[in-house]
Design an enzyme around this catalytic site. Sequence first.
Site, PDB file in Angstrom:
ATOM      1  N   ASP A  21     -52.870 -55.365  56.649  1.00 34.54           N
ATOM      2  CA  ASP A  21     -53.991 -55.824  55.724  1.00 34.54           C
ATOM      3  C   ASP A  21     -53.984 -57.444  55.603  1.00 34.54           C
ATOM      4  O   ASP A  21     -53.092 -58.039  55.796  1.00 34.54           O
ATOM      5  CB  ASP A  21     -53.638 -55.285  54.312  1.00 34.54           C
ATOM      6  N   HIS A 163     -55.118 -55.639  46.272  1.00 36.69           N
ATOM      7  CA  HIS A 163     -55.856 -56.756  46.603  1.00 36.69           C
ATOM      8  C   HIS A 163     -55.135 -57.790  46.922  1.00 36.69           C
ATOM      9  O   HIS A 163     -55.325 -59.131  47.498  1.00 36.69           O
ATOM     10  CB  HIS A 163     -56.914 -57.483  45.703  1.00 36.69           C
TER      11      HIS A 163
END
Length: 230
Positions: A21, A163
């Site tokens: 990610d 996040h």
Amino acid sequence: MLGKELGKNLNTFENDYVVFDLETTGMNPYDGDRIVEVSALRVVNHKVIEEFSTLINPEQHITEDVVAVHGITDDMVKDAPKMKEALTGFLDFIGEDILVGHNIKSFDMNFLKMECMLQFDGKVPANDYVDTLILARHCMPEMAHRNLTVLAEHFGISPEGAHRALVDCRMNQKVYECLKAETDKFESGIKTVPQCTKCGKRMVIRNGKFGEFWGCSGYPECRNTMNISR
């Protein structure tokens, strides 16, 4: 792994893979936005065995609206490795493994492609990859929304800390394994998705005041609803 052409997008479930990610300064790598964090998990036989994570100095200002999303500030990255050093470590970690990530076909792979081209003489990531958002569209058609945190909550996985790249990797690895179980249910006939009794379109799960219910995907033209049988 770098090569002349980007790797292929696969719609498969693998035993061994690397989940990754990115966090970035914005949404568009072709308009100057850059990577500020990259994390990855190596998975062997469905088990996480190794982690990689680093902040990256993007050599540009991280705006307040972006900081509000992932919490990474200019001060946090000022002493972090610059792009080439960080990407070299990431590429060494992933080797030739298949990559897994959420929405990576449209987002993360584009950032990797652009940065690798700039840092490594036009070469691009050649690893084949699996996008769990695409998989979720196939095996979770009943869901109206399929972002990573929504899927995690649906499967009972905590989204706390979402996040940040490493947290998202951990969530995504668990979601990927859950999506395999959902696909198995479809293939065995255990799982089916009801059709609207009024217009014939598929039903999707929605949240209401009193919990989840089936709502027609044709909303607002069709407002038919059904109770969910557990």
